[in-house]
Motif scaffolding. Structure first.
Motif, PDB file in Angstrom:
ATOM      1  N   PRO A   1       0.816  -1.216   0.000  1.00  0.00           N
ATOM      2  CA  PRO A   1       0.000   0.000   0.000  1.00  0.00           C
ATOM      3  C   PRO A   1       0.847   1.262   0.000  1.00  0.00           C
ATOM      4  CG  PRO A   1       0.039  -0.966   2.181  1.00  0.00           C
ATOM      5  CD  PRO A   1       0.740  -1.946   1.282  1.00  0.00           C
ATOM      6  N   VAL A   2       0.252   2.347  -0.458  1.00  0.00           N
ATOM      7  CA  VAL A   2       0.877   3.666  -0.427  1.00  0.00           C
ATOM      8  C   VAL A   2       0.409   4.347   0.846  1.00  0.00           C
ATOM      9  CG1 VAL A   2       1.063   5.892  -1.574  1.00  0.00           C
ATOM     10  CG2 VAL A   2       0.918   3.796  -2.925  1.00  0.00           C
ATOM     11  N   LEU A   3       1.320   4.500   1.776  1.00  0.00           N
ATOM     12  CA  LEU A   3       0.994   5.103   3.063  1.00  0.00           C
ATOM     13  C   LEU A   3       1.334   6.579   3.017  1.00  0.00           C
ATOM     14  CD1 LEU A   3       2.349   2.318   5.449  1.00  0.00           C
ATOM     15  CD2 LEU A   3       0.030   2.622   4.570  1.00  0.00           C
ATOM     16  N   THR A   4       0.356   7.410   3.322  1.00  0.00           N
ATOM     17  CA  THR A   4       0.576   8.862   3.329  1.00  0.00           C
ATOM     18  C   THR A   4       0.765   9.327   4.752  1.00  0.00           C
ATOM     19  OG1 THR A   4      -1.800   9.219   3.468  1.00  0.00           O
ATOM     20  CG2 THR A   4      -0.810   9.176   1.260  1.00  0.00           C
ATOM     21  N   SER A   5       1.750  10.231   4.939  1.00  0.00           N
ATOM     22  CA  SER A   5       2.045  10.765   6.267  1.00  0.00           C
ATOM     23  C   SER A   5       1.207  12.004   6.508  1.00  0.00           C
ATOM     24  CB  SER A   5       3.538  11.110   6.373  1.00  0.00           C
ATOM     25  OG  SER A   5       3.811  11.734   7.609  1.00  0.00           O
ATOM     26  N   SER A   6       0.729  12.135   7.718  1.00  0.00           N
ATOM     27  CA  SER A   6      -0.079  13.301   8.043  1.00  0.00           C
ATOM     28  C   SER A   6       0.750  14.556   8.142  1.00  0.00           C
ATOM     29  CB  SER A   6      -0.830  13.072   9.367  1.00  0.00           C
ATOM     30  OG  SER A   6       0.096  12.813  10.406  1.00  0.00           O
ATOM     31  N   ALA A   7       2.048  14.435   8.500  1.00  0.00           N
ATOM     32  CA  ALA A   7       2.923  15.600   8.625  1.00  0.00           C
ATOM     33  C   ALA A   7       3.702  15.788   7.335  1.00  0.00           C
ATOM     34  CB  ALA A   7       3.892  15.407   9.792  1.00  0.00           C
ATOM     35  N   PRO A   8       3.707  16.985   6.769  1.00  0.00           N
ATOM     36  CA  PRO A   8       4.433  17.203   5.525  1.00  0.00           C
ATOM     37  C   PRO A   8       5.935  17.137   5.741  1.00  0.00           C
ATOM     38  CG  PRO A   8       3.581  19.284   6.372  1.00  0.00           C
ATOM     39  CD  PRO A   8       3.024  18.213   7.244  1.00  0.00           C
ATOM     40  N   SER A   9       6.663  16.636   4.738  1.00  0.00           N
ATOM     41  CA  SER A   9       8.119  16.533   4.861  1.00  0.00           C
ATOM     42  C   SER A   9       8.739  17.914   4.787  1.00  0.00           C
ATOM     43  CB  SER A   9       8.667  15.667   3.729  1.00  0.00           C
ATOM     44  OG  SER A   9       8.303  16.228   2.487  1.00  0.00           O
ATOM     45  N   PRO A  10       9.850  18.129   5.520  1.00  0.00           N
ATOM     46  CA  PRO A  10      10.461  19.452   5.532  1.00  0.00           C
ATOM     47  C   PRO A  10      11.088  19.808   4.189  1.00  0.00           C
ATOM     48  CG  PRO A  10      11.834  17.868   6.686  1.00  0.00           C
ATOM     49  CD  PRO A  10      10.549  17.173   6.371  1.00  0.00           C
ATOM     50  N   THR A  11      11.014  21.043   3.836  1.00  0.00           N
ATOM     51  CA  THR A  11      11.610  21.525   2.606  1.00  0.00           C
ATOM     52  C   THR A  11      13.080  21.814   2.820  1.00  0.00           C
ATOM     53  OG1 THR A  11      11.086  23.808   3.165  1.00  0.00           O
ATOM     54  CG2 THR A  11       9.402  22.557   1.970  1.00  0.00           C
ATOM     55  N   PRO A  12      13.853  21.932   1.726  1.00  0.00           N
ATOM     56  CA  PRO A  12      15.279  22.259   1.897  1.00  0.00           C
ATOM     57  C   PRO A  12      15.506  23.551   2.662  1.00  0.00           C
ATOM     58  CG  PRO A  12      14.848  21.461  -0.321  1.00  0.00           C
ATOM     59  CD  PRO A  12      13.536  21.614   0.344  1.00  0.00           C
ATOM     60  N   ASN A  13      14.678  24.559   2.473  1.00  0.00           N
ATOM     61  CA  ASN A  13      14.837  25.814   3.185  1.00  0.00           C
ATOM     62  C   ASN A  13      14.631  25.629   4.681  1.00  0.00           C
ATOM     63  OD1 ASN A  13      15.342  27.199   0.839  1.00  0.00           O
ATOM     64  ND2 ASN A  13      13.170  27.751   0.513  1.00  0.00           N
ATOM     65  N   ASP A  14      13.680  24.752   5.050  1.00  0.00           N
ATOM     66  CA  ASP A  14      13.433  24.489   6.467  1.00  0.00           C
ATOM     67  C   ASP A  14      14.651  23.821   7.090  1.00  0.00           C
ATOM     68  OD1 ASP A  14      10.940  25.585   6.273  1.00  0.00           O
ATOM     69  OD2 ASP A  14       9.934  23.659   5.884  1.00  0.00           O
ATOM     70  N   ARG A  15      15.257  22.836   6.340  1.00  0.00           N
ATOM     71  CA  ARG A  15      16.423  22.159   6.906  1.00  0.00           C
ATOM     72  C   ARG A  15      17.600  23.130   7.066  1.00  0.00           C
ATOM     73  NH1 ARG A  15      14.624  17.887   3.441  1.00  0.00           N
ATOM     74  NH2 ARG A  15      16.078  18.579   1.811  1.00  0.00           N
ATOM     75  N   GLN A  16      17.788  24.047   6.112  1.00  0.00           N
ATOM     76  CA  GLN A  16      18.884  25.005   6.212  1.00  0.00           C
ATOM     77  C   GLN A  16      18.642  25.962   7.365  1.00  0.00           C
ATOM     78  OE1 GLN A  16      19.163  26.879   2.420  1.00  0.00           O
ATOM     79  NE2 GLN A  16      19.878  25.015   1.367  1.00  0.00           N
ATOM     80  N   GLY A  17      17.379  26.347   7.536  1.00  0.00           N
ATOM     81  CA  GLY A  17      17.099  27.268   8.626  1.00  0.00           C
ATOM     82  C   GLY A  17      17.311  26.618   9.974  1.00  0.00           C
ATOM     83  N   GLY A  18      16.993  25.323  10.110  1.00  0.00           N
ATOM     84  CA  GLY A  18      17.185  24.653  11.370  1.00  0.00           C
ATOM     85  C   GLY A  18      18.655  24.432  11.674  1.00  0.00           C
ATOM     86  N   ALA A  19      19.472  24.267  10.645  1.00  0.00           N
ATOM     87  CA  ALA A  19      20.896  24.020  10.902  1.00  0.00           C
ATOM     88  C   ALA A  19      21.636  25.285  11.246  1.00  0.00           C
ATOM     89  CB  ALA A  19      21.537  23.381   9.664  1.00  0.00           C
ATOM     90  N   SER A  20      21.145  26.459  10.844  1.00  0.00           N
ATOM     91  CA  SER A  20      21.884  27.705  11.065  1.00  0.00           C
ATOM     92  C   SER A  20      21.764  28.233  12.453  1.00  0.00           C
ATOM     93  CB  SER A  20      21.350  28.747  10.082  1.00  0.00           C
ATOM     94  OG  SER A  20      19.965  28.955  10.288  1.00  0.00           O
TER      95      SER A  20
END
Length: 248
Positions: free
Chosen positions: A229-248
């Motif tokens: 089955p194709v399981l969909t996650s309720s939480a959206p995956s983080p975007t590249p900008n979100d990951r860069q912002g969290g690392a800074s």
């Protein structure tokens, strides 16, 4: 016979001539006794209305049948004159109409047997998918294709519930099960809808199933068992900008 014999002679003229009935008395120069036209016609009508004149008349039913067949004959004659080919053309058209009605009857089943809404998919005690499959195979072995199709569709839905792809819910219809299962199995959306339609046709629509319909559901059942089955996650995956912002 001479006038002196005192013989009374009656002369009745035809109604359409307008002449009156004349009673001529051959007694000297006395004027004849005349009967006006309307009373003469009424007297004739009363005479002809007596039962003795109508003993051999056709019955009311026979007169109605004669009128009906006369109407059919006139209708057929009018259609023959208006149709190319005359009577042969009318016969061809009638045969074509009969063929179309027979084809629609075969394709759509008996009219009036399709309900306005589908009933529940399961109508008895809860059984496992394996039990429904076994019941389907038993019906198929005896050539009971309607029951085999019903049990195979129930096996498909019960299997999806056992795999947690469908939430167990009493009263679910085949159409609802197909729509809900399509979210986790999008590649089989069309085939799930077709299976639900086959189930409804044989269960509520008066259609007769056959081996082709049953094998189609059996193949779908096996493929769904092997499909991830194709399981969909309720939480959206983080975007590249979100990951860069969290690392800074």
């Amino acid at each position: 016979m001479s006038p002196a014999g005192g013989v009374l002679t009656a002369v009745l003229a035809l109604p359409h001539t307008g002449a009156a009935g004349v009673l001529a008395l051959p007694r000297g120069d006395e004027p004849p006794v005349t009967t006006p036209r309307d009373p003469a016609r009424e007297a004739a009508r009363r005479e002809l209305s007596k039962r003795m004149y109508h003993e051999n008349d056709p019955s009311l039913v026979q007169r109605a049948l004669n009128a009906f067949w006369k109407w059919v004959d006139e209708l057929f004659s009018a259609a023959s004159s208006a149709t190319p080919g005359g009577a042969l053309g009318v016969v061809v058209i009638l045969l074509a109409v009969v063929a179309v009605v027979a084809a629609l009857w075969w394709r759509l089943g008996t009219p009036g047997r399709t309900p306005t809404s589908s009933a529940a998919l399961f109508d008895d005690r809860p059984r496992s998918a394996a039990e429904h499959r076994a019941a389907a195979e038993a019906h198929a072995a005896q050539g009971h294709w309607n029951q085999a199709v019903q049990e195979r569709m129930r096996a498909i839905v019960r299997s999806l519930e056992e795999r947690a792809l469908l939430e167990p819910r009493p009263g679910r219809t085949a159409d609802e099960a197909a729509a809900e299962a399509s979210r986790a199995l999008p590649a089989h959306t069309d085939r799930l809808r077709t299976a639900a339609r086959d189930f409804d046709d044989v269960t509520y629509g008066g259609r007769a199933a056959d081996t082709r319909v049953y094998h189609r559901l059996t193949e779908l059942d096996g493929e769904l068992e092997r499909t991830k089955p194709v399981l969909t996650s309720s939480a959206p995956s983080p975007t590249p900008n979100d990951r860069q912002g969290g690392a800074s």
